[in-house]
Design a protein around this motif. Structure first.
Motif: not given
Ligand SMILES: [Zn+2]
Length: 247
Positions: A177-187
């Motif tokens: 989940f943290e890595l998924q949130a990091d991807r969205i955070g980058a966008h």
């Protein structure tokens, strides 16, 4: 939008989100940050960045979920002014069903620049967009059930199994989940005009952990995830396009 935080949806295992906060089994005494800015300046920075991130996060959320209830994408932003808490940021759900992104004051005192604030905001909004809270509750319940059954099977206290199982279950997918949130955070931070690569620099200042009960993936994985996502974002930008948000 600023408003008083009515209700923290989650506690302990569900709430912690940001790289600077220690995992549940590696609690270290909180030390005052070396660099501190005044609360007034810190809160002004937070307001300035949230004014840019909020519309981007809401618009991305609504385009991903065009028919979801209106409050699902209506982000609120809060500052928790408790100087005793170690730096932290998290996402919760208010009583009115709206997602709330909260930074505590020591997080705002220790971030280096607006890019970092924007990336962390985008990351927390990412937990809502990827609907992680619901999935975490489900995982925690399953883990508690399995833990309780195991303890009964070996004749031990089932409550101990419930607690441990719930804790492990609640974090079973949290690194993912943290890595998924990091991807969205980058966008989201990129769309708001910030640089996600600078925003993710805070990972280099914090120690990642590989422990079973740790909620956060090693910093290296997070940096690599943000670098890969940013490459996709920038390649689309060079073609005059906006990269779709995938996580
Ligand atoms: Zn998180």
């Amino acid at each position: 939008m600023f408003r008083r935080l009515m209700f923290f949806f989650c506690a302990t295992a569900l709430s912690a989100c940001v790289a600077t906060e220690p995992g549940p089994v590696s609690q270290t005494p909180y030390e005052e940050p070396v660099v501190q800015r005044s609360d007034t300046k810190a809160i002004a920075n937070y307001r300035r960045v949230s004014a840019r991130v909020e519309p981007v996060a809401e618009s991305a959320c609504r385009s991903l979920y065009p028919s979801i209830r209106i409050e699902f994408c209506d982000f609120g932003f809060e500052v928790l002014n408790d100087p005793k808490q170690p730096p932290n940021a998290f996402q919760s759900i208010g009583r009115d069903g709206r997602p709330v992104i909260t930074f505590n004051i020591n997080m705002l005192r220790t971030v280096k620049n607006d890019h970092e604030i924007a990336f962390i905001m985008g990351h927390e909004a990412g937990h809502q967009i990827a609907q992680h809270i619901n999935q975490k509750v489900g995982n925690a319940n399953t883990g508690a059930l399995i833990g309780g059954l195991l303890m009964v099977a070996i004749g031990a206290d089932p409550q101990a199994g419930l607690d441990l199982g719930g804790m492990i279950g609640g974090q079973a997918y949290s690194k993912k989940f943290e890595l998924q949130a990091d991807r969205i955070g980058a966008h989201l931070s990129s769309r708001a005009g910030y640089d996600p690569l600078i925003g993710a620099e805070s990972f280099r200042r914090t120690q990642g952990s590989n422990g079973l009960l740790s909620t956060h993936p090693p910093s290296y994985d997070r940096i690599q995830t943000v670098e890969q996502t940013t490459a996709v974002i920038n390649a689309a930008k060079a073609r005059g396009e906006v990269a779709p948000i995938v996580w």
